[in-house]
Design an enzyme around this catalytic site. Structure first.
Site, short mmCIF file in Angstrom:
data_model
loop_
_atom_site.label_atom_id
_atom_site.label_comp_id
_atom_site.label_asym_id
_atom_site.label_seq_id
_atom_site.Cartn_x
_atom_site.Cartn_y
_atom_site.Cartn_z
NE ARG A 77 -4.22 -1.43 0.26
CZ ARG A 77 -4.76 -1.89 -0.87
NH1 ARG A 77 -4.25 -1.55 -2.04
NH2 ARG A 77 -5.80 -2.68 -0.83
CG HIS A 111 -2.84 -0.01 -7.38
ND1 HIS A 111 -3.35 0.51 -6.22
CD2 HIS A 111 -2.80 -1.36 -7.20
CE1 HIS A 111 -3.63 -0.49 -5.38
NE2 HIS A 111 -3.30 -1.62 -5.95
#
Lengths: 312, 312
Positions: free
Chosen positions: B227, B275
């Site tokens: 993350r 991502h």
């Protein structure tokens, strides 16, 4: 016993000298550009691209060690002393670095690195989808010499479905072997990624022609780590532009350094690197060359010897 | 039996619907934004980042399937119905894609991809030397869940010297296991490349602090596929600028999409991707979610269930 070392600059030579002193303390290490070296004292040379005619001027030359895996820069000189054994670079670090680069290049083609690089350059959030996963990818390696065999085995271990094409049958576990011109077409047809590791010989010039590139499956990628002359760049560019090929990672070019205005630098589906794929450290290459010279001195067979019939 | 699918756009929903119809023909597939859906008919939802409060409005909800491995976008909503099982995405394609990306990122750090990309952008012939070969590289994986374990095994098979750090001891052949806070320091000290695959929980926020980044060996690289919140970006940038770290490949960011004026896009030692590391195909994720729902219907245990005590 003098070993003469080809190096553009004195600083480079001094570093080679340091490496060879450690690997071969009995040799006298001299520089290619040193005017005081008597050609008659030179028994060994370590070179990459000697100026034409130079190698024929050492009357007592016993062995030529190439600083590189390719020897085409040496044998294209029509005056090179063909009676002297010529040994290609074969240190394990060269093969390891090549195999690392090839794995990276295959993964870069699967991930669509050119588009990822464009996104970063233009600061664009672009969720590029990978073209294939490793187990879905069939890699074909053209040329299964030292470097090709090592790269093929690494790719196989990593889960790529791997095949090799060569002039003689290879039996490496888990690697499909294709041989000769009659098996070239099925080999190309199964290559989602084609890796070119052919030697640089007159027969391999423009080996990757328009016709052969067209045999690759739609969406295939190309990795060229052989010689720039292997690829018909115009045909490659057309295949990329038409969408038949998805991407190319090119480390070698017909003219090096690649000219600043060459369109390959800016092609949206091409990754350009500067002939760096397999460059091993000087320490490692000097150790290999020293071991070859020692074997020769003992009267043993020398490995990786240039074969004028094969042309590499 | 209605399955409600979160999708930004109708076109995306229609594609998900197609995939789920194939994988679970008995389910009624409805769109998140469809005003005609009666909340009482919704038994299952498939979502990634539902708007806060929405999940609590389905009185008959039986199961929540996350479209992603991370569920922090779901559980940070204080009103989510914690009595309903929440299942993280666990399809094998997700793990395979992540493992491919991690291998590519580790090789990119070894080859110094930021400098290679700069050379291409500026059309500069720059014979960048690789920092390390695979057998010389010690990789450390932070977080050894599904994704971490799969990535670790792939890296091991490819010849990287691989270790993992996790909260419980793992026994995977050829992969050194480090556990808990007392073994974190030796784990970091041996990581030439650190791969962050931690879950997104309150305890892992800023896990990669200035102090911990300083424990990595000089010249180490960082791959963040966990993350964005795991990394203290200021400390990372300082470590790259000082030369303590050699490079970073970042796929996740505190705020996504990463703002166009974010300095990370242009940092000379950073590769930014959007991502995209583990995004599996819709077909594959739909098949996985359908198999989880089927297991639940049969009364079997559901896999990859969120554990509120662990926080993932």
């Amino acid at each position: 016993m003098t070993l003469l070392i080809e190096a553009d600059r004195e600083a480079g030579f001094l570093d080679w000298q340091r490496c060879f002193r450690e690997a071969a303390p009995d040799l006298k290490i001299r520089w290619w550009a040193d005017p005081e070296v008597d050609p008659a004292e030179v028994l060994y040379v370590f070179c990459y691209a000697p100026e034409p005619g130079r190698l024929s001027r050492f009357p007592n030359l016993r062995l030529i060690c190439s600083a590189s895996v390719g020897v085409d820069n040496i044998v294209t000189d029509g005056t090179w002393p063909t009676h002297v054994p010529l040994v290609r670079m074969g240190c394990s670090e060269t093969a390891q670095r090549m195999s690392d680069y090839v794995a990276w290049a295959c993964l870069s083609i699967n991930l669509n690195l050119p588009r990822i690089a464009l996104a970063q350059r233009t600061r664009t959030w672009d969720k590029v989808t990978a073209l294939r996963t490793i187990p879905e990818t069939r890699v074909g390696i053209l040329g299964m010499g030292n470097l090709g065999a090592k790269a093929a085995q690494s790719l196989r271990d990593f889960g790529f479905s791997t095949a090799g094409w060569s002039r003689t049958r290879k039996s490496l576990p888990g690697i499909e072997s294709f041989v000769g011109s009659e098996e070239l077409q099925p080999f190309l047809q199964r290559a989602d990624i084609l890796v070119c590791l052919l030697p640089g010989t007159p027969e391999t010039v423009r080996f990757l022609s328009e016709d052969r590139l067209a045999r690759l499956p739609v969406g295939a990628g190309l990795v060229n780590v052989g010689r720039g002359s292997h690829v018909d760049v115009e045909a490659l560019t057309a295949a990329l532009d038409s969408g038949h090929l998805s991407g190319a990672v090119l480390d070698v070019f017909e003219t090096e350094p690649l000219a600043a205005d060459d369109p390959l630098w800016g092609h949206p589906k091409v990754v350009v690197t500067s002939h760096l794929a397999s460059t091993a450290s000087r320490e490692s290459r000097a150790r290999y060359a020293a071991s070859v010279i020692a074997a020769f001195e003992r009267g043993d067979d020398v490995p990786n010897r240039f074969d004028p019939v094969r042309g590499y």
